[in-house]
Scaffold this motif. Sequence first.
Motif, short mmCIF file in Angstrom:
data_model
loop_
_atom_site.label_atom_id
_atom_site.label_comp_id
_atom_site.label_asym_id
_atom_site.label_seq_id
_atom_site.Cartn_x
_atom_site.Cartn_y
_atom_site.Cartn_z
N LYS A 127 0.82 -1.21 0.00
CA LYS A 127 0.00 0.00 0.00
C LYS A 127 0.86 1.26 0.00
O LYS A 127 0.43 2.31 -0.45
CB LYS A 127 -0.92 0.01 1.24
N ASN A 128 2.07 1.16 0.54
CA ASN A 128 2.94 2.33 0.65
C ASN A 128 3.92 2.48 -0.50
O ASN A 128 4.87 3.24 -0.43
CB ASN A 128 3.72 2.27 1.97
N GLU A 129 3.71 1.70 -1.57
CA GLU A 129 4.54 1.79 -2.77
C GLU A 129 6.00 1.41 -2.52
O GLU A 129 6.89 1.84 -3.25
CB GLU A 129 4.48 3.22 -3.35
N GLU A 130 6.27 0.64 -1.50
CA GLU A 130 7.63 0.18 -1.25
C GLU A 130 7.83 -1.19 -1.89
O GLU A 130 6.88 -1.86 -2.26
CB GLU A 130 7.89 0.06 0.26
N ASP A 131 9.12 -1.59 -2.01
CA ASP A 131 9.39 -2.95 -2.47
C ASP A 131 8.83 -3.93 -1.45
O ASP A 131 9.06 -3.79 -0.25
CB ASP A 131 10.89 -3.17 -2.62
N ILE A 132 8.11 -4.91 -1.94
CA ILE A 132 7.48 -5.87 -1.03
C ILE A 132 8.47 -6.96 -0.65
O ILE A 132 8.60 -7.33 0.51
CB ILE A 132 6.23 -6.49 -1.68
N VAL A 133 9.16 -7.48 -1.64
CA VAL A 133 10.19 -8.49 -1.38
C VAL A 133 11.53 -7.76 -1.38
O VAL A 133 11.96 -7.23 -2.41
CB VAL A 133 10.17 -9.59 -2.46
N VAL A 134 12.16 -7.71 -0.24
CA VAL A 134 13.32 -6.84 -0.06
C VAL A 134 14.61 -7.65 0.11
O VAL A 134 14.63 -8.67 0.80
CB VAL A 134 13.13 -5.93 1.18
N TRP A 135 15.65 -7.18 -0.55
CA TRP A 135 16.98 -7.77 -0.37
C TRP A 135 17.59 -7.20 0.91
O TRP A 135 17.73 -5.99 1.06
CB TRP A 135 17.87 -7.45 -1.56
N THR A 136 17.94 -8.06 1.84
CA THR A 136 18.51 -7.62 3.11
C THR A 136 19.98 -8.04 3.21
O THR A 136 20.43 -8.94 2.50
CB THR A 136 17.72 -8.22 4.29
#
Length: 261
Positions: A55-64
């Motif tokens: 909903k916040n337009e961020e990457d959902i699957v994130v490289w950590t």
Amino acid sequence: MDSYSQQYNTILLVLFIVISILIIILSLIFFVTLPIQLIQIADRTAHIELIGKVKNEEDIVVWTEDLNTSVKRIDDALQAITKTLSNAVRCVDYKEDKEVVIEVMDELIVQLMAHQTDEEELMQKYKFPSSLELAHKSAHVSIIRKVISFHDEMVKSMPSVNESIIFCSTLLPSHIHSQDAELALFLSEKVPKDVLDREVVFNEVRIPPSLDAFNNGPNASMIEKIQFDKLIDRIKEELEERLQYEKEEELKQEEQQKAQS
């Protein structure tokens, strides 16, 4: 009287034993299920946070950072794949047209197969231990088959956002932490740095040897093999068309720049 007293004591002893056993059983149930419940709650919380990112337009699957293997060649490829996994979830959230979904999932398959092919070629060239190689290749086959199955599911009937998040966010981490980290450690000791810094190319369809062996082996059904061949033929054709289009566009831009100068 003594007989009655003995019977009474025996009954009390039996009751005490039964109650003690019940208490132990209840304690075990409580303390065993509690960690499981806490894990489930943590998972749900994580998924809620991931949905919030949609909903916040961020990457959902994130490289950590914990996913880094310290081999640039592997990490760069996996980061690109992670980005495409995030785009796949975005397609579901935005209820994109089927054509867009297919394009993103095709890209994911091309990237995964190129990365897996690259790893398997490195394994063979630098003589990665055969037992570890076998397990790693088996994981490759499992991952790509899961993605192809998810590809079909997304095209036929779009899964929910939560289902997509769970699939895309759990597809690679365990494999990266175990087998990819293992391979990276081996390669970092055997392979020159300039080789490990090379970029994996995603502009061609490369079928991993492990997947090719599986599809031509006894464990793959004829239907699965036919469907895979059709999928790859279509992806190859569309990839060639896209690359040709991009090449033509570049030539047009060059001609326009020459005309303006």
